[in-house]
Structures are given as C-alpha cells and as structure tokens.
Design a protein around this motif. Structure first.
Motif, PDB file in Angstrom:
ATOM      1  N   ALA A 160      22.258 -91.370  13.629  1.00 16.95           N
ATOM      2  CA  ALA A 160      21.828 -90.774  13.639  1.00 16.95           C
ATOM      3  C   ALA A 160      21.433 -90.181  15.468  1.00 16.95           C
ATOM      4  CB  ALA A 160      20.436 -91.973  14.077  1.00 16.95           C
ATOM      5  N   LEU A 161      22.985 -89.435  15.108  1.00  9.48           N
ATOM      6  CA  LEU A 161      22.983 -89.070  16.797  1.00  9.48           C
ATOM      7  C   LEU A 161      22.926 -87.059  16.750  1.00  9.48           C
ATOM      8  CD1 LEU A 161      23.432 -89.179  19.740  1.00  9.48           C
ATOM      9  CD2 LEU A 161      25.526 -89.186  19.446  1.00  9.48           C
ATOM     10  N   LEU A 162      21.722 -86.568  16.814  1.00 13.09           N
ATOM     11  CA  LEU A 162      21.299 -85.260  16.357  1.00 13.09           C
ATOM     12  C   LEU A 162      22.139 -84.280  18.047  1.00 13.09           C
ATOM     13  CD1 LEU A 162      18.096 -85.982  13.963  1.00 13.09           C
ATOM     14  CD2 LEU A 162      20.613 -85.722  13.737  1.00 13.09           C
ATOM     15  N   LYS A 163      22.596 -83.478  17.078  1.00 11.23           N
ATOM     16  CA  LYS A 163      22.499 -82.703  18.132  1.00 11.23           C
ATOM     17  C   LYS A 163      22.851 -80.470  17.728  1.00 11.23           C
ATOM     18  CE  LYS A 163      26.851 -84.982  20.366  1.00 11.23           C
ATOM     19  NZ  LYS A 163      28.595 -84.928  20.942  1.00 11.23           N
ATOM     20  N   ILE A 167      21.679 -80.107  23.265  1.00 12.33           N
ATOM     21  CA  ILE A 167      20.028 -81.158  23.082  1.00 12.33           C
ATOM     22  C   ILE A 167      20.638 -81.796  22.254  1.00 12.33           C
ATOM     23  CG2 ILE A 167      17.774 -81.033  22.042  1.00 12.33           C
ATOM     24  CD1 ILE A 167      17.679 -79.272  24.477  1.00 12.33           C
ATOM     25  N   GLU A 168      20.626 -83.500  22.422  1.00 15.56           N
ATOM     26  CA  GLU A 168      20.840 -84.501  21.416  1.00 15.56           C
ATOM     27  C   GLU A 168      19.775 -85.503  21.485  1.00 15.56           C
ATOM     28  OE1 GLU A 168      23.800 -87.612  23.163  1.00 15.56           O
ATOM     29  OE2 GLU A 168      25.105 -85.553  22.507  1.00 15.56           O
ATOM     30  N   VAL A 169      19.793 -85.401  20.356  1.00 21.81           N
ATOM     31  CA  VAL A 169      18.312 -86.878  19.884  1.00 21.81           C
ATOM     32  C   VAL A 169      19.355 -87.934  19.310  1.00 21.81           C
ATOM     33  CG1 VAL A 169      16.791 -86.871  18.547  1.00 21.81           C
ATOM     34  CG2 VAL A 169      17.746 -84.531  19.560  1.00 21.81           C
ATOM     35  N   ASP A 170      18.698 -89.015  20.039  1.00 16.83           N
ATOM     36  CA  ASP A 170      19.099 -90.192  19.175  1.00 16.83           C
ATOM     37  C   ASP A 170      18.246 -91.023  18.641  1.00 16.83           C
ATOM     38  OD1 ASP A 170      20.390 -92.880  18.887  1.00 16.83           O
ATOM     39  OD2 ASP A 170      21.425 -93.073  21.038  1.00 16.83           O
ATOM     40  N   THR A 171      18.053 -90.806  17.071  1.00 10.72           N
ATOM     41  CA  THR A 171      17.051 -91.697  16.823  1.00 10.72           C
ATOM     42  C   THR A 171      16.829 -92.812  16.705  1.00 10.72           C
ATOM     43  OG1 THR A 171      17.984 -91.050  14.872  1.00 10.72           O
ATOM     44  CG2 THR A 171      16.759 -89.434  14.860  1.00 10.72           C
ATOM     45  N   ALA A 172      17.740 -94.043  16.787  1.00  5.90           N
ATOM     46  CA  ALA A 172      18.218 -94.881  16.453  1.00  5.90           C
ATOM     47  C   ALA A 172      17.761 -95.632  17.646  1.00  5.90           C
ATOM     48  CB  ALA A 172      20.107 -95.505  17.057  1.00  5.90           C
ATOM     49  N   ARG A 173      18.030 -94.667  19.124  1.00  7.21           N
ATOM     50  CA  ARG A 173      17.568 -95.526  20.480  1.00  7.21           C
ATOM     51  C   ARG A 173      16.232 -95.150  20.618  1.00  7.21           C
ATOM     52  NH1 ARG A 173      23.268 -95.592  20.363  1.00  7.21           N
ATOM     53  NH2 ARG A 173      23.736 -97.564  20.791  1.00  7.21           N
ATOM     54  N   ALA A 176      15.715 -88.811  24.216  1.00  6.29           N
ATOM     55  CA  ALA A 176      16.128 -87.067  24.400  1.00  6.29           C
ATOM     56  C   ALA A 176      17.342 -87.264  24.320  1.00  6.29           C
ATOM     57  CB  ALA A 176      15.423 -86.935  24.018  1.00  6.29           C
ATOM     58  N   SER A 177      18.420 -86.246  25.318  1.00  7.38           N
ATOM     59  CA  SER A 177      18.276 -85.551  26.489  1.00  7.38           C
ATOM     60  C   SER A 177      19.034 -83.976  26.623  1.00  7.38           C
ATOM     61  CB  SER A 177      19.499 -86.789  26.905  1.00  7.38           C
ATOM     62  OG  SER A 177      20.673 -86.935  25.802  1.00  7.38           O
ATOM     63  N   LYS A 178      19.361 -83.004  27.930  1.00  8.68           N
ATOM     64  CA  LYS A 178      19.834 -81.791  27.914  1.00  8.68           C
ATOM     65  C   LYS A 178      20.581 -82.115  28.706  1.00  8.68           C
ATOM     66  CE  LYS A 178      18.424 -77.108  28.613  1.00  8.68           C
ATOM     67  NZ  LYS A 178      17.957 -76.160  28.673  1.00  8.68           N
ATOM     68  N   GLY A 179      21.495 -81.606  28.206  1.00  9.67           N
ATOM     69  CA  GLY A 179      22.695 -82.387  28.747  1.00  9.67           C
ATOM     70  C   GLY A 179      23.111 -83.910  29.855  1.00  9.67           C
ATOM     71  N   PHE A 195      12.704 -84.109  13.742  1.00  7.99           N
ATOM     72  CA  PHE A 195      12.540 -83.876  12.791  1.00  7.99           C
ATOM     73  C   PHE A 195      13.189 -81.714  12.742  1.00  7.99           C
ATOM     74  CE2 PHE A 195      10.038 -80.017   9.443  1.00  7.99           C
ATOM     75  CZ  PHE A 195      10.410 -81.321   8.499  1.00  7.99           C
ATOM     76  N   LEU A 196      12.852 -81.255  13.676  1.00  7.74           N
ATOM     77  CA  LEU A 196      13.290 -80.486  13.698  1.00  7.74           C
ATOM     78  C   LEU A 196      14.876 -79.729  13.634  1.00  7.74           C
ATOM     79  CD1 LEU A 196      10.961 -78.357  15.702  1.00  7.74           C
ATOM     80  CD2 LEU A 196      11.297 -78.357  13.258  1.00  7.74           C
ATOM     81  N   ALA A 197      15.156 -80.895  14.740  1.00  5.50           N
ATOM     82  CA  ALA A 197      16.878 -81.634  15.111  1.00  5.50           C
ATOM     83  C   ALA A 197      17.623 -81.194  13.509  1.00  5.50           C
ATOM     84  CB  ALA A 197      17.159 -82.110  15.472  1.00  5.50           C
ATOM     85  N   ARG A 198      17.164 -83.171  13.422  1.00  6.59           N
ATOM     86  CA  ARG A 198      17.513 -82.710  11.375  1.00  6.59           C
ATOM     87  C   ARG A 198      17.242 -81.216  11.174  1.00  6.59           C
ATOM     88  NH1 ARG A 198      14.141 -87.289  11.908  1.00  6.59           N
ATOM     89  NH2 ARG A 198      15.103 -89.194  12.349  1.00  6.59           N
ATOM     90  N   ASN A 199      16.192 -80.502  11.004  1.00  2.61           N
ATOM     91  CA  ASN A 199      16.617 -79.297  10.146  1.00  2.61           C
ATOM     92  C   ASN A 199      16.929 -78.153  10.712  1.00  2.61           C
ATOM     93  OD1 ASN A 199      15.704 -80.703   7.528  1.00  2.61           O
ATOM     94  ND2 ASN A 199      13.838 -81.700   8.787  1.00  2.61           N
ATOM     95  N   LYS A 200      17.408 -78.244  11.269  1.00  5.79           N
ATOM     96  CA  LYS A 200      17.662 -76.946  12.325  1.00  5.79           C
ATOM     97  C   LYS A 200      18.177 -76.073  11.471  1.00  5.79           C
ATOM     98  CE  LYS A 200      22.721 -74.681  14.944  1.00  5.79           C
ATOM     99  NZ  LYS A 200      23.390 -76.172  15.518  1.00  5.79           N
TER     100      LYS A 200
END
Length: 258
Positions: A160-163, A167-173, A176-179, A195-200
């Motif tokens: 579930a970790l999207l990068k 930019i890092e998006v942790d959908t399980a927790r 989201a973070s930037k650096g 959603f946008l990160a999953r569909n980069k």
C-alpha cells in the motif's frame, strides 16, 4: 465454501433471492450512524428512516453532546448539522477530525459556497443543503460507508506504499509525506492524492474524479474537485502556482506526475 465463516455463509444464503432493498438492509445492519441535529422533527425523521434501512442510529442535539456521543459510540459515519447550540458543527468536525477517522456528512441550511468550502476544508467528506431529498441522503450515506470499508480492505503496508517523486502515500496507515515532512491532509484530500498516486501519469477530468474519489455521481458542481486540488497543491507543492506534481492538463483535467 468450507473456508467461509459460518456467520458469513448464513448471510450469503439469506441474500440469495432477496430483493435489492432487503440486501441493502442486511448489509447495513452492523453500521452505526451518529446524527447530530437540533431540529427535533428532522432528527426524528432521519432517525426513523435510517433505522428503517437497518442502521444502528445514535443521536445528539448540540455540539457538546455530539463530541461525547462520538467518543463513546465510535460511529461508522456522522451526519452533522452546522448550526448547533453550544458548539457549531464546524468546531465539532474540526475536533473530531483530530481524534478519529470517520466519514462526516455536513448538513447546512445556508447556500453560500463559503460555508461549504469551510466545511470541506476542516475535514468534512461531503455536504448537503437543506431542504434535501431523503432518498439522496440515504444514497450518499451508503456510498460514504462503502468508501470507508474499501479503505479498510486495502492491502498491507508494503503493497500500500505509493511513491511519486519524493511524495509518499501510505494507504494502510492513512498518512502522506513529502520527504521527511508529514502532509496534514483532510480525509478527502488524502483519498484524492491516493487515487492519483495509484494512477500516476493518467489524466482524469473532474467528473471522473468525483465518481472515483467521492464514490458516486456527486450532486454538487465540479468546483469541489478544483478546491481540493488547490488545497493539495498548497500542502505538497513548493510553488503551488507552478506545480511540479499535481499538474493541470489544459482542457482535460488533472494528473499526478513526478
């Protein structure tokens, strides 16, 4: 079917051959809804119809009571009026958003766009203007609960970790973070970013984003998307006026790249 828990197996058997309304009622039987409304007639109407749909309903008539009930009952969704005694719905929403992740549908008698934007900005997931269609409210409640359950069913942290760039998006927790900097996002801002990160790299127009992120054909105007995009840029872009990640594709829509 040997691996299916007996309780679930029995429910499956019950659902076979049931009409749609009966199926929806069975699906709703474990969902708890907190309705916060100081108009007793409207409160009773909402309580009656939601219980008729199979929901477990708890209520509050002012802002202070709303906080107490929400903390005690841990509802699956909150229907929250803005104009409340003791404490406004805006303040209730702001406080609860800092304490729990729960879908919040705000009710307002005002039609000014500013009130709707403020509600969304402090963490509400959706809003409806009085007077509203009871049928539409029930549809929105079902959609919001469905979205919440989909988030709960997301895969584990590693999957579930999207990068996207830094930019890092942790959908399980649900973070989201930037650096090294955590992004302080409202639930709907997070859903949109995830959603946008999953569909980069893919471009989505406003109607598509409303359907995919809000979970149904949104009854309001598409400015809702523009507002959330603007807020996301303010929080994740170094220069929001010249975005590096959340890009506008002129005449088409938005995409996330990096």
């Amino acid at each position: 079917m040997s691996d299916v828990p007996p309780q679930l197996f029995n429910k499956i058997l019950i659902l076979i051959g049931c009409p749609v309304h009966s199926i929806l009622r069975l699906m709703a039987e474990n969902d708890k809804i907190l309705v916060v409304e100081d108009d007793r007639n409207l409160l009773d109407t909402l309580k009656y119809n939601l219980r008729k749909e199979g929901y477990n309903v708890v209520t509050a008539v002012d802002g202070a009571e709303a906080l107490d009930v929400a903390r005690r009952e841990k509802p699956d969704i909150i229907i929250l009026d803005i104009m409340l005694p003791k404490m406004s719905g805006f303040e209730v929403c702001r406080i609860l958003r800092g304490e729990m992740i729960v879908p919040i549908l705000m009710l307002t008698a005002k039609t000014e766009e500013t009130d709707k934007i403020v509600g969304l900005e402090i963490g509400a997931d959706d809003y409806m203007t009085k007077p509203f269609s009871l049928r539409e409210l029930l549809a929105r409640v079902r959609a919001m609960l469905r979205r919440a359950k989909m988030v709960e069913m997301q895969p584990g942290p590693r999957e579930a970790l999207l990068k996207v760039g830094d930019i890092e998006v942790d959908t399980a927790r649900h973070k989201a973070s930037k650096g090294a900097t955590m992004l302080q996002l409202t639930p709907k801002e997070f859903d949109l970013l995830a959603f946008l990160a999953r569909n980069k790299g893919f471009v989505f127009n406003r109607d598509q984003l409303l359907e995919k992120v809000w979970g149904y054909d949104f009854a309001g105007d598409t400015r809702t998307v523009d507002v959330h995009i603007s807020w996301l840029r303010q929080k994740m872009e170094t220069d929001p006026n010249n975005p590096k990640y959340l890009v506008t594709v002129r005449g088409t829509g938005y995409k996330l790249e990096g």
